[in-house]
Design a protein around this motif. Structure first.
Motif, PDB file in Angstrom:
ATOM      1  N   ARG A  67      -9.289  16.735  14.379  1.00 14.57           N
ATOM      2  CA  ARG A  67     -10.412  15.998  13.776  1.00 14.57           C
ATOM      3  C   ARG A  67     -10.080  15.577  12.355  1.00 14.57           C
ATOM      4  O   ARG A  67     -10.494  14.509  11.905  1.00 14.57           O
ATOM      5  CB  ARG A  67     -11.686  16.864  13.788  1.00 14.57           C
ATOM      6  N   ARG A  68      -9.333  16.415  11.641  1.00 15.81           N
ATOM      7  CA  ARG A  68      -8.923  16.030  10.281  1.00 15.81           C
ATOM      8  C   ARG A  68      -8.030  14.788  10.355  1.00 15.81           C
ATOM      9  O   ARG A  68      -8.189  13.853   9.573  1.00 15.81           O
ATOM     10  CB  ARG A  68      -8.165  17.195   9.613  1.00 15.81           C
ATOM     11  N   LEU A  69      -7.102  14.772  11.314  1.00 16.98           N
ATOM     12  CA  LEU A  69      -6.208  13.621  11.474  1.00 16.98           C
ATOM     13  C   LEU A  69      -6.998  12.372  11.833  1.00 16.98           C
ATOM     14  O   LEU A  69      -6.700  11.269  11.372  1.00 16.98           O
ATOM     15  CB  LEU A  69      -5.159  13.910  12.563  1.00 16.98           C
ATOM     16  N   ARG A  70      -8.045  12.555  12.625  1.00 18.90           N
ATOM     17  CA  ARG A  70      -8.864  11.422  13.032  1.00 18.90           C
ATOM     18  C   ARG A  70      -9.613  10.826  11.839  1.00 18.90           C
ATOM     19  O   ARG A  70      -9.690   9.606  11.684  1.00 18.90           O
ATOM     20  CB  ARG A  70      -9.860  11.895  14.091  1.00 18.90           C
ATOM     21  N   ILE A  71     -10.165  11.680  10.987  1.00 23.79           N
ATOM     22  CA  ILE A  71     -10.877  11.212   9.787  1.00 23.79           C
ATOM     23  C   ILE A  71      -9.932  10.417   8.886  1.00 23.79           C
ATOM     24  O   ILE A  71     -10.262   9.332   8.410  1.00 23.79           O
ATOM     25  CB  ILE A  71     -11.470  12.419   9.011  1.00 23.79           C
ATOM     26  N   LEU A  72      -8.724  10.964   8.691  1.00 23.76           N
ATOM     27  CA  LEU A  72      -7.740  10.279   7.844  1.00 23.76           C
ATOM     28  C   LEU A  72      -7.314   8.955   8.478  1.00 23.76           C
ATOM     29  O   LEU A  72      -7.175   7.943   7.788  1.00 23.76           O
ATOM     30  CB  LEU A  72      -6.528  11.180   7.598  1.00 23.76           C
ATOM     31  N   VAL A 109      -8.681   8.619  -2.787  1.00 22.31           N
ATOM     32  CA  VAL A 109      -8.163   9.852  -2.191  1.00 22.31           C
ATOM     33  C   VAL A 109      -9.077  10.221  -1.030  1.00 22.31           C
ATOM     34  O   VAL A 109     -10.291  10.376  -1.214  1.00 22.31           O
ATOM     35  CB  VAL A 109      -8.082  10.994  -3.224  1.00 22.31           C
ATOM     36  N   LEU A 110      -8.492  10.297   0.175  1.00 19.76           N
ATOM     37  CA  LEU A 110      -9.250  10.722   1.354  1.00 19.76           C
ATOM     38  C   LEU A 110      -9.136  12.238   1.462  1.00 19.76           C
ATOM     39  O   LEU A 110      -8.051  12.793   1.275  1.00 19.76           O
ATOM     40  CB  LEU A 110      -8.688  10.070   2.622  1.00 19.76           C
ATOM     41  N   MET A 140       0.843  -1.192   0.000  1.00 22.81           N
ATOM     42  CA  MET A 140       0.000   0.000   0.000  1.00 22.81           C
ATOM     43  C   MET A 140       0.878   1.240   0.000  1.00 22.81           C
ATOM     44  O   MET A 140       1.750   1.369   0.855  1.00 22.81           O
ATOM     45  CB  MET A 140      -0.911  -0.002   1.235  1.00 22.81           C
ATOM     46  N   GLY A 141       0.644   2.101  -0.972  1.00 28.41           N
ATOM     47  CA  GLY A 141       1.371   3.366  -1.032  1.00 28.41           C
ATOM     48  C   GLY A 141       0.510   4.487  -0.484  1.00 28.41           C
ATOM     49  O   GLY A 141      -0.701   4.529  -0.740  1.00 28.41           O
ATOM     50  N   ILE A 142       1.117   5.379   0.290  1.00 30.18           N
ATOM     51  CA  ILE A 142       0.376   6.521   0.849  1.00 30.18           C
ATOM     52  C   ILE A 142       1.104   7.806   0.517  1.00 30.18           C
ATOM     53  O   ILE A 142       2.294   7.953   0.800  1.00 30.18           O
ATOM     54  CB  ILE A 142       0.202   6.377   2.384  1.00 30.18           C
ATOM     55  N   ASP A 143       0.386   8.726  -0.123  1.00 33.88           N
ATOM     56  CA  ASP A 143       0.881  10.078  -0.370  1.00 33.88           C
ATOM     57  C   ASP A 143       0.205  10.971   0.663  1.00 33.88           C
ATOM     58  O   ASP A 143      -0.961  11.337   0.501  1.00 33.88           O
ATOM     59  CB  ASP A 143       0.514  10.503  -1.803  1.00 33.88           C
ATOM     60  N   PRO A 144       0.917  11.297   1.766  1.00 32.22           N
ATOM     61  CA  PRO A 144       0.244  11.940   2.893  1.00 32.22           C
ATOM     62  C   PRO A 144      -0.093  13.411   2.649  1.00 32.22           C
ATOM     63  O   PRO A 144       0.631  14.104   1.946  1.00 32.22           O
ATOM     64  CB  PRO A 144       1.268  11.809   4.028  1.00 32.22           C
ATOM     65  N   GLY A 145      -1.191  13.844   3.233  1.00 32.83           N
ATOM     66  CA  GLY A 145      -1.619  15.242   3.149  1.00 32.83           C
ATOM     67  C   GLY A 145      -2.875  15.418   3.972  1.00 32.83           C
ATOM     68  O   GLY A 145      -3.668  14.488   4.086  1.00 32.83           O
ATOM     69  N   LEU A 146      -3.038  16.595   4.585  1.00 33.98           N
ATOM     70  CA  LEU A 146      -4.220  16.856   5.422  1.00 33.98           C
ATOM     71  C   LEU A 146      -5.463  17.088   4.569  1.00 33.98           C
ATOM     72  O   LEU A 146      -6.558  16.663   4.916  1.00 33.98           O
ATOM     73  CB  LEU A 146      -3.984  18.098   6.292  1.00 33.98           C
ATOM     74  N   THR A 147      -5.294  17.782   3.450  1.00 30.86           N
ATOM     75  CA  THR A 147      -6.428  18.131   2.581  1.00 30.86           C
ATOM     76  C   THR A 147      -6.793  16.977   1.658  1.00 30.86           C
ATOM     77  O   THR A 147      -7.972  16.666   1.465  1.00 30.86           O
ATOM     78  CB  THR A 147      -6.086  19.386   1.759  1.00 30.86           C
ATOM     79  N   ARG A 148      -5.763  16.360   1.080  1.00 36.52           N
ATOM     80  CA  ARG A 148      -5.962  15.181   0.220  1.00 36.52           C
ATOM     81  C   ARG A 148      -4.887  14.152   0.545  1.00 36.52           C
ATOM     82  O   ARG A 148      -3.696  14.481   0.545  1.00 36.52           O
ATOM     83  CB  ARG A 148      -5.834  15.554  -1.265  1.00 36.52           C
ATOM     84  N   LEU A 149      -5.312  12.936   0.818  1.00 33.24           N
ATOM     85  CA  LEU A 149      -4.361  11.847   1.077  1.00 33.24           C
ATOM     86  C   LEU A 149      -4.593  10.763   0.030  1.00 33.24           C
ATOM     87  O   LEU A 149      -5.685  10.219  -0.078  1.00 33.24           O
ATOM     88  CB  LEU A 149      -4.562  11.303   2.493  1.00 33.24           C
ATOM     89  N   GLY A 150      -3.552  10.492  -0.766  1.00 27.58           N
ATOM     90  CA  GLY A 150      -3.658   9.461  -1.796  1.00 27.58           C
ATOM     91  C   GLY A 150      -3.307   8.110  -1.214  1.00 27.58           C
ATOM     92  O   GLY A 150      -2.411   7.997  -0.368  1.00 27.58           O
ATOM     93  N   LEU A 151      -4.028   7.075  -1.676  1.00 28.52           N
ATOM     94  CA  LEU A 151      -3.874   5.740  -1.115  1.00 28.52           C
ATOM     95  C   LEU A 151      -4.023   4.735  -2.256  1.00 28.52           C
ATOM     96  O   LEU A 151      -5.041   4.739  -2.949  1.00 28.52           O
ATOM     97  CB  LEU A 151      -5.006   5.585  -0.104  1.00 28.52           C
ATOM     98  N   GLY A 152      -3.000   3.941  -2.512  1.00 36.90           N
ATOM     99  CA  GLY A 152      -3.072   2.989  -3.621  1.00 36.90           C
ATOM    100  C   GLY A 152      -2.538   1.625  -3.214  1.00 36.90           C
ATOM    101  O   GLY A 152      -1.543   1.536  -2.501  1.00 36.90           O
TER     102      GLY A 152
END
Lengths: 169, 169
Positions: free
Chosen positions: B41-46, B30-31, B1-13
């Motif tokens: 709360r943003r961190l919790r959602i992600l 994309v989360l 699993m690859g993760i491109d981290p970000g608070l606004t958009r987090l890519g996950l493949g």
């Protein structure tokens, strides 16, 4: 609960009290992880320690020192990762999270935003009426962050409530 | 699993495969979190979104893009916080975590560490034999990180095994 985030040493202090009343220290601790362990495992160890204390103390709020990227870049990234973990865990347990800058914390407990570590430790020891100064500095810092939040956070909340009341909300 | 981290958009493949064999895309997403929500709360959602997919796919490894503090300081701190959360969650589920720099990822999929986003997306689309390019760029980046890890991580592991065998361990 105040948290001074760090991968190598994480300070954690729990203080009870309110503006104008004596403060009581409920807990203070420093979580440590070995520098030769991989970062993900270090974060996991810290997460487990933080979560254990969140469940034990059920604090009204978690205050975390805000991280700036002014110093060593590598250290700062690790510190930001730890603070993210702490914030997320508090949010998962329904506990509000507030960030305070180092100068806000220093100003709250000593009266000066440019106080040194010794002055912060001295004031924390006096404010909590401890017989010994908390060691290491990360422990005293965590308590200072908790005290800062009790005083500043409380004042901000009362102001917000007064404004809301005045606005008829 | 690859993760491109970000608070606004987090890519996950999620990609399956090994060196010299065709790759298969198992999942891409994309989360997103609203910018006006408080950071905890943003961190919790992600965290909830990442954990859901860790449990769903049970990947052999999680590869996260390594964060540098070269760009906007505020953005970088948020990105570091998210990456810390992702790393910690993978460790909690007993999944190994690896970090790859943006240039390692670009070099792995395009052959050049200085490839632009369009080139990365184009190569990811071709390598995974997709009929459409993954959108937005964060989705393609997450897949590129997963591919990079399958190729680089795999090669490194085989090398380590060969060295260990040669040393009689």
């Amino acid at each position: 609960m105040g948290i001074d985030p760090g991968l190598t040493r994480l300070g954690l202090g729990v203080v009870e009290g309110s503006v104008g009343r004596p403060l009581t220290m409920l807990d203070v601790d420093v979580l440590r992880t070995p520098a030769d362990l991989d970062p993900a495992r270090r974060l996991r160890i810290l997460a487990d320690g933080i979560e254990e204390r969140l469940l034990l103390h059920r604090p009204d709020a978690v205050a975390v020192e805000r991280v700036f990227s002014q110093h060593n870049v590598r250290t700062v990234m690790g510190t930001a990762q730890v603070s993210g973990v702490a914030m997320m865990l508090a949010a998962r347990h329904g506990i509000e999270v507030h960030l305070h800058t180092p100068s806000e914390v220093k100003a709250a407990v000593t009266g000066s935003g440019r106080a040194d570590k010794a002055q912060v430790t001295q004031m924390v020891t006096r404010l909590l009426r401890l017989t010994e100064a908390p060691r290491p500095a990360d422990a005293a810092d965590a308590l200072a962050i908790a005290i800062c939040h009790l005083w500043r956070g409380g004042a901000q909340n009362r102001l917000a409530e007064a404004v809301a009341k005045a606005a008829g909300r």
